[in-house]
Design an enzyme around this catalytic site. Structure first.
Site, mmCIF file in Angstrom:
data_model
loop_
_atom_site.group_PDB
_atom_site.id
_atom_site.type_symbol
_atom_site.label_atom_id
_atom_site.label_comp_id
_atom_site.label_asym_id
_atom_site.label_seq_id
_atom_site.Cartn_x
_atom_site.Cartn_y
_atom_site.Cartn_z
ATOM 1 N N ASP A 1 0.867 -1.168 0.000
ATOM 2 C CA ASP A 1 0.000 0.000 0.000
ATOM 3 C C ASP A 1 0.919 1.237 0.000
ATOM 4 O O ASP A 1 2.083 1.130 0.391
ATOM 5 C CB ASP A 1 -0.874 -0.062 1.257
ATOM 6 C CG ASP A 1 -1.601 1.225 1.512
ATOM 7 O OD1 ASP A 1 -2.529 1.511 0.751
ATOM 8 O OD2 ASP A 1 -1.229 1.946 2.459
ATOM 9 N N ASP B 1 -0.106 5.187 0.771
ATOM 10 C CA ASP B 1 -0.354 6.163 1.852
ATOM 11 C C ASP B 1 -0.415 5.466 3.207
ATOM 12 O O ASP B 1 -1.216 4.548 3.400
ATOM 13 C CB ASP B 1 -1.705 6.866 1.647
ATOM 14 C CG ASP B 1 -1.771 7.666 0.375
ATOM 15 O OD1 ASP B 1 -1.554 8.872 0.422
ATOM 16 O OD2 ASP B 1 -2.044 7.061 -0.680
ATOM 17 N N ASP C 1 -1.742 -0.837 5.797
ATOM 18 C CA ASP C 1 -1.988 -0.108 7.048
ATOM 19 C C ASP C 1 -3.468 -0.006 7.387
ATOM 20 O O ASP C 1 -3.820 0.754 8.286
ATOM 21 C CB ASP C 1 -1.403 1.306 6.961
ATOM 22 C CG ASP C 1 -2.202 2.194 6.016
ATOM 23 O OD1 ASP C 1 -2.752 1.680 5.027
ATOM 24 O OD2 ASP C 1 -2.287 3.404 6.272
HETATM 25 O O1 LIG Z 1 -5.353 7.613 -1.489
HETATM 26 C C1 LIG Z 1 -6.020 6.931 -0.683
HETATM 27 O O2 LIG Z 1 -7.070 7.339 -0.144
HETATM 28 C C2 LIG Z 1 -5.578 5.545 -0.353
HETATM 29 O O3 LIG Z 1 -4.293 5.267 -0.741
HETATM 30 P P1 LIG Z 1 -3.670 3.874 -0.257
HETATM 31 O O4 LIG Z 1 -4.495 2.787 -0.895
HETATM 32 O O5 LIG Z 1 -2.255 3.937 -0.737
HETATM 33 O O6 LIG Z 1 -3.767 3.858 1.262
#
Ligand SMILES: O=C(O)COP(=O)(O)O
Length: 235
Positions: A15, A17, A182
């Site tokens: 992932d 963020d 996360d």
């Molecule tokens: O941009 C988002 O809301 C989520 O991004 P992610 O899947 O990398 O946590």
């Protein structure tokens, strides 16, 4: 005969963020730049943290609905949303890299995994235009074999299509694939794909404790991933 490399997983999916990069402060800045431009009151950092997970576009919709005292559905279908999103993209481009940073040990661990032949991919719900901006701002692009954003495929997490697509690309079975994330969205994605899930507790899980997602492991430190390099395949 050449020795097979000692590693537990052949493919790791990350992932973005809250897992690789702390992005929320500058997302908040870009959202508030946009709100200000359209004469709306700012949102708080905590609100932004809790909205992360379904893509940056969706987060912007949540913020506009909150400040405009309307529903996300109404924002999504409003004529002006396209224009606001285009302005947001400019603000985010400008803010990107100003207040985001890699979490400790991310770069060194990714480099070590690569050196051991592990295939590495990013699987994020962030839209491709924003994913690329973040990866470039932190010189991460060369470390990954593939990047799948929220709009790369017709479906996004928790749909397991991105995981299946990576497994098929390198012919890696589920038991040799690890998802690192996360949030409950990452956990659900991994479970639906039938692969193991390790979660970091410092990211964004929509305000919920990470243990409630039932991961295979919670790792406090990114370096815990290096332990998989010392293990033979059958562990
Ligand atoms: O941009 C988002 O809301 C989520 O991004 P992610 O899947 O990398 O946590």
């Amino acid at each position: 005969m050449p020795q097979a490399p000692l590693r537990r997983y052949d493919l790791m999916l990350f992932d973005l963020d809250g897992t690789l990069v702390e992005t929320a402060p500058e997302i908040c800045d870009a959202v508030n730049d946009t709100l200000l431009q359209f004469d709306l009151e700012p949102v708080t950092q905590q609100q932004v943290n809790d909205w992360i997970g379904h893509g940056t576009r969706e987060l912007l919709i949540q913020a506009l609905a909150d400040r405009g005292q309307t529903s996300p559905e109404a924002v999504r279908h409003s004529d002006v949303f396209k224009l606001i999103e285009a302005e947001f993209a400019k603000h985010y481009q400008r803010r990107c890299g100003t207040r985001s940073h890699l979490y400790p040990h991310v770069r060194e661990v990714l480099e070590a995994l690569r050196a051991h032949g592990v295939k590495l991919a990013v699987v994020t719900n962030k839209e491709g235009r924003y994913t690329q901006t973040v990866l470039d701002a932190h010189a991460l692009t060369p470390l990954f074999d593939r990047v799948i954003s929220g709009d790369t495929l017709p479906v996004k997490k928790p749909n397991p299509a991105a995981v299946h697509s990576c497994m098929a690309q390198w012919s890696v079975p589920a038991e040799r694939t690890l998802f690192v994330g996360d949030s409950s969205i990452d956990a659900a994605t991994a479970r639906q794909a039938g692969v193991a899930i390790w979660l970091l507790p410092y990211g964004y899980n929509m305000g919920q404790p990470i243990e409630a997602c039932g991961p295979d492991r919670v790792i406090e430190d990114f370096r815990a991933l290096l332990s998989t390099l010392a293990q033979p395949a059958w562990v």
